[in-house]
Design an enzyme around this catalytic site. Sequence first.
Site, short mmCIF file in Angstrom:
data_model
loop_
_atom_site.label_atom_id
_atom_site.label_comp_id
_atom_site.label_asym_id
_atom_site.label_seq_id
_atom_site.Cartn_x
_atom_site.Cartn_y
_atom_site.Cartn_z
N HIS A 17 13.51 2.67 44.21
CA HIS A 17 13.90 3.28 42.93
C HIS A 17 13.11 4.56 42.68
CE1 HIS A 17 14.72 -1.15 41.77
NE2 HIS A 17 15.90 -0.59 41.87
N LYS A 41 21.54 -13.52 32.99
CA LYS A 41 20.75 -13.40 34.22
C LYS A 41 19.35 -13.93 34.01
CE LYS A 41 22.24 -9.53 37.19
NZ LYS A 41 21.77 -8.24 37.70
N ARG A 90 22.09 2.57 49.68
CA ARG A 90 21.29 2.18 50.85
C ARG A 90 22.12 1.94 52.09
NH1 ARG A 90 18.43 -2.46 47.48
NH2 ARG A 90 20.48 -2.29 46.56
N SER A 127 14.79 -5.14 45.25
CA SER A 127 14.03 -5.93 44.29
C SER A 127 14.09 -7.41 44.65
CB SER A 127 14.58 -5.74 42.87
OG SER A 127 14.36 -4.42 42.44
P1 ADP Z 1 21.33 -3.41 39.84
O1 ADP Z 1 21.01 -4.78 39.31
O2 ADP Z 1 22.20 -2.58 38.95
O3 ADP Z 1 21.74 -3.34 41.29
P2 ADP Z 1 18.79 -2.48 40.72
O4 ADP Z 1 17.56 -2.40 39.87
O5 ADP Z 1 18.78 -3.46 41.83
O6 ADP Z 1 19.94 -2.70 39.71
O7 ADP Z 1 19.13 -1.04 41.32
C1 ADP Z 1 19.32 0.10 40.53
C2 ADP Z 1 19.79 1.26 41.42
O8 ADP Z 1 18.79 1.55 42.39
C3 ADP Z 1 21.05 1.00 42.23
O9 ADP Z 1 21.79 2.20 42.31
C4 ADP Z 1 20.54 0.63 43.59
O10 ADP Z 1 21.50 0.93 44.61
C5 ADP Z 1 19.36 1.57 43.67
N1 ADP Z 1 18.37 1.13 44.65
C6 ADP Z 1 17.74 -0.06 44.71
N2 ADP Z 1 16.89 -0.11 45.76
C7 ADP Z 1 17.00 1.09 46.39
C8 ADP Z 1 16.42 1.67 47.57
N3 ADP Z 1 15.55 0.98 48.33
N4 ADP Z 1 16.79 2.93 47.90
C9 ADP Z 1 17.68 3.59 47.14
N5 ADP Z 1 18.27 3.11 46.05
C10 ADP Z 1 17.95 1.88 45.67
#
Ligand code: ADP
Length: 154
Positions: A17, A41, A90, A127
């Site tokens: 992120h 959730k 990703r 995450s």
């Molecule tokens: P959600 O529950 O909406 O997927 P996340 O917190 O998991 O929320 O992710 C928020 C954003 O960050 C999404 O666009 C996700 O694709 C992006 N993201 C998560 N991990 C990575 C990473 N390692 N590299 C690039 N983008 C990421």
Amino acid sequence: MKKAVFPGSFDPITLGHVDIIKRGLPLFDEIVIAIGINAKKNYMFSVEERMKFIGNTFFAEEKISVETYKGLTVNYCKEINANFILRGLRNPADFEFEKSIAQTNRKLSGIETIFLLTSAETSYISSSIVRDVMRNGGNAASLVPNSVASKVDI
Ligand code: ADP
């Protein structure tokens, strides 16, 4: 003024992120990191903790703020006058998932989603895997910003 919302669960925020947010900075005048609250959730970290992790990571960056929201992301964007949604990609699974959401969001609101392709160094970080590592006593310090690593005492 170019204002973007970077929506997500951030449970917890990871270096993946952080990479997307930092690389989004030159593209926008303002980025609102928006934690979507979904009552159905189960989260590992409370919303207060997740806000603190993000706030501590970006405290020196004036263009970044952290907020929470409920309901549709596009409605929240309209409420705060944000004209872009920022998302990270990703892999092909992310693309397939994000494509229909972005198309729906544009149909509903005209808001454009801007995708940044993950950096090679952080493309494997998620995450959910970070949570697994932490729950099982692993060291996730190389996957998350210091604010998260120090809080969970790893
Ligand atoms: P959600 O529950 O909406 O997927 P996340 O917190 O998991 O929320 O992710 C928020 C954003 O960050 C999404 O666009 C996700 O694709 C992006 N993201 C998560 N991990 C990575 C990473 N390692 N590299 C690039 N983008 C990421």
